[in-house]
Structures are given as structure tokens and as C-alpha cells.
Design a protein around this motif. Structure first.
Motif, PDB file in Angstrom:
ATOM      1  N   LEU A   1       0.843  -1.198   0.000  1.00 44.56           N
ATOM      2  CA  LEU A   1       0.000   0.000   0.000  1.00 44.56           C
ATOM      3  C   LEU A   1       0.880   1.250   0.000  1.00 44.56           C
ATOM      4  N   PRO A   2       0.383   2.356  -0.545  1.00 42.03           N
ATOM      5  CA  PRO A   2       1.074   3.628  -0.305  1.00 42.03           C
ATOM      6  C   PRO A   2       1.117   3.898   1.192  1.00 42.03           C
ATOM      7  N   VAL A   3       2.253   4.348   1.679  1.00 46.34           N
ATOM      8  CA  VAL A   3       2.406   4.540   3.121  1.00 46.34           C
ATOM      9  C   VAL A   3       1.425   5.583   3.653  1.00 46.34           C
ATOM     10  N   ALA A   4       0.991   6.498   2.785  1.00 45.88           N
ATOM     11  CA  ALA A   4       0.023   7.519   3.211  1.00 45.88           C
ATOM     12  C   ALA A   4      -1.312   6.907   3.620  1.00 45.88           C
ATOM     13  N   CYS A   5      -1.601   5.694   3.137  1.00 52.70           N
ATOM     14  CA  CYS A   5      -2.866   5.038   3.488  1.00 52.70           C
ATOM     15  C   CYS A   5      -2.922   4.644   4.962  1.00 52.70           C
ATOM     16  N   VAL A   6      -1.758   4.476   5.583  1.00 56.63           N
ATOM     17  CA  VAL A   6      -1.754   4.102   7.001  1.00 56.63           C
ATOM     18  C   VAL A   6      -1.160   5.189   7.896  1.00 56.63           C
ATOM     19  N   ASP A   7      -0.365   6.075   7.318  1.00 57.36           N
ATOM     20  CA  ASP A   7       0.273   7.122   8.129  1.00 57.36           C
ATOM     21  C   ASP A   7      -0.479   8.445   8.101  1.00 57.36           C
ATOM     22  N   ASN A   8      -1.254   8.654   7.039  1.00 51.34           N
ATOM     23  CA  ASN A   8      -1.874   9.972   6.889  1.00 51.34           C
ATOM     24  C   ASN A   8      -3.370   9.882   6.606  1.00 51.34           C
ATOM     25  N   SER A   9      -3.990   8.789   7.029  1.00 51.99           N
ATOM     26  CA  SER A   9      -5.428   8.626   6.840  1.00 51.99           C
ATOM     27  C   SER A   9      -6.172   8.984   8.120  1.00 51.99           C
ATOM     28  N   ARG A  10      -7.362   9.516   7.947  1.00 51.90           N
ATOM     29  CA  ARG A  10      -8.207   9.786   9.111  1.00 51.90           C
ATOM     30  C   ARG A  10      -8.789   8.498   9.689  1.00 51.90           C
ATOM     31  N   TYR A  11      -8.901   7.460   8.845  1.00 56.77           N
ATOM     32  CA  TYR A  11      -9.690   6.289   9.224  1.00 56.77           C
ATOM     33  C   TYR A  11      -8.905   4.979   9.308  1.00 56.77           C
ATOM     34  N   VAL A  12      -7.654   4.977   8.887  1.00 54.62           N
ATOM     35  CA  VAL A  12      -6.840   3.755   8.923  1.00 54.62           C
ATOM     36  C   VAL A  12      -5.482   4.080   9.532  1.00 54.62           C
ATOM     37  N   THR A  13      -5.069   3.230  10.451  1.00 54.48           N
ATOM     38  CA  THR A  13      -3.710   3.273  10.991  1.00 54.48           C
ATOM     39  C   THR A  13      -3.109   1.888  10.788  1.00 54.48           C
TER      40      THR A  13
END
Length: 283
Positions: free
Chosen positions: A210-222
């Protein structure tokens, strides 16, 4: 008086060799590639929202924008460039590195391990060059022979272990799914395509990028929420690696699931965060 003889300087080796072949320039710069991919994802998300709202005019407008950007073909060309050797290379090399100790048990007298590569872009990646693996490649818009044009969510469910796989690769696929519920459904569907019946000691495996932004910069996913979601489906995280832009993970399917639902809930508030989410429904 005889002229002084000058000793010749030895010729440089480069004088006797053909000109160096310069590598071909990529059709798109790295920045342009990322921009095209990001734009395509945003348009797909907007399209899903317009379709859900029944807004035919907006749907038509978004479709026109997608086509103006070159459609799915342009997106895939950009994706291929993004995964080319001069841009960081083939993500399946890491998959092979991680499972190599298990693959060393294999010999040519045994059946090959079956791999399902979802969103395949090439028939020449590391998986395809590994003798112990039999790779089935699928993609929404096949770019070359050897890649079946098929939507994973519409692929017929396997009727026997012979139709299931020992490894499923979802490299930069989940983020392409335009809505949060669809992403959860895709992860649940993976379970139905895995088998533990293997010619060597091998645990059913999911390779995940996944793009790292999907887990580092998401409001809903960590990263913790991702761990909870996949653990509830019976997966165990065994390898993880990060680059500046991507997160790579290897999951074993243990079958020890604890089914539960995950809603879209705020975990990381912030005006500059993205809306990537995964919704897991009961059943």
C-alpha cells in the motif's frame, strides 16, 4: 640531428570501445507519473460517490475527465513506470526474498506452488522467474499476453483446493478500489482463494503493498487498525517493511479468525489527512 622520438601515450580503453548505450528516457517523469496515478484514484473515488448518489450528469463529466487523462491504459502505463527497475523496481522481489527459505524445500519433482497476482502488470517480474511458482496473473485491463483480463471480485469462487492458491499478491491494488466497503470485501474474498494443501511446508500467504500515506496519513486507517482488520480475518503479520512511499507486508493465513465488523470511524483527525478507509461488514 635526428628528431627526438616521442613515446606514444597508451590509448585509453574508451577509445577502442563502442559508445555507451544511454538508457531510454521514461516517457513520464517520476513526478508526472505520481500525479497521473493520484488523479486517477481521485477521479475513481469521485465517480463512486456520484454513482452512489445517482448523479448522472456528474458521472458523465467524471467519465469524460478519466478519458481525457487517457483512461485506464494511461494509469497502467504510469503504474508500470512506477514499478520499473529505474524507479525502485519490482515489488515481488521482496515477496520472493521473504518466502525464499520455504521455497528452498521445493524440487522439480514436486508440483509448483500456485500464486494469484491481482493487478498484474508484467509477466517478467520476480515471481514469474521463480521456478517453484506457477503464477496466475489477472488485471482489469490486461496489457500483455499472459495476463488474464478479469476483475478479482468477479472471479468464480474455487470449487476445490486445486483451484485455490498458496500465495495471493495484492500489490498496490487495495488502494485502487474506489470505496471503503469494496476494500473490506476484497480482503474477505482473499480467504476463499487460499489453500493450506501444499507440496512443501508452507503457510497460505498474502503479500500486501500500500502507499504509506494510506496508514500514516489517513483519518480512518492506521497500521494498528490494519492489523486488527486482517487479524480478525485469520491473518498473522510475519514481515513488514517501509520505504519512503510504500509499506510492504507479508501475512500468513492461520484460519484462527474472530469475525467482527469495522466501521469508518475517525482515528486521526486532521485537515490535511486523506480519507482512505476500509469497512469490514459482518457475514
Amino acid at each position: 640531428m635526428a628528431p627526438k622520438s616521442r613515446s606514444k601515450r597508451p590509448s585509453l580503453l574508451s577509445k577502442g570501445r563502442p559508445p555507451t548505450v544511454k538508457p531510454k528516457q521514461a516517457a513520464l517523469s517520476s513526478k508526472a507519473t505520481r500525479t497521473l496515478i493520484r488523479s486517477h484514484h481521485q477521479l475513481l473515488k469521485a465517480r463512486a460517490q456520484a454513482e452512489k448518489a445517482g448523479d448522472a450528469a456528474k458521472l458523465s463529466s467524471i467519465d469524460a475527465q478519466i478519458q481525457a487523462n487517457g483512461g485506464l491504459d494511461s494509469y497502467q502505463i504510469a503504474s508500470k513506470l512506477g514499478q520499473s527497475m529505474d524507479r525502485g523496481g519490482d515489488s515481488s522481489k521482496l515477496l520472493i526474498e521473504w518466502i525464499k527459505p520455504q521455497l528452498n524445500q521445493w524440487n522439480p519433482n514436486l508440483p509448483k506452488l500456485r500464486v494469484l497476482e491481482v493487478g498484474a502488470l508484467s509477466t517478467k517480474n520476480a515471481c514469474s522467474r521463480t521456478p517453484s511458482l506457477d503464477v496466475t496473473r489477472i488485471d482489469l485491463n490486461s496489457q500483455e499476453p499472459g495476463i488474464l483480463q478479469q476483475d478479482f471480485m468477479e472471479r468464480p469462487l474455487p470449487c476445490s483446493d486445486e483451484e485455490r492458491f498458496h500465495i495471493i499478491s495484492l500489490s498496490l491494488v487495495l488502494n485502487y478500489v474506489p470505496d471503503a466497503t469494496g476494500r473490506g470485501d476484497m480482503l474477505k474474498r482473499c480467504v476463499k482463494f487460499l489453500t493450506s494443501q501444499c507440496p512443501i511446508a508452507f503457510v497460505p500467504t498474502l503479500f500486501f503493498v500500500l502507499p504509506v500515506a494510506c496508514v500514516d496519513n489517513s483519518r480512518y486507517v492506521t497500521e494498528e487498525r490494519l492489523l486488527d482488520i486482517l487479524s480478525s480475518l485469520g491473518f498473522e503479520l510475519v514481515q513488514s517493511k517501509r520505504s519512503n512511499k510504500l509499506i510492504y507486508q507479508l501475512w500468513h493465513y492461520t484460519g484462527q479468525c474472530s469475525p467482527r465488523s469495522f466501521k469508518k470511524e475517525m482515528l486521526n483527525p486532521g485537515a490535511k489527512r486523506n480519507n482512505f478507509a476500509i469497512i469490514l461488514r459482518d457475514g
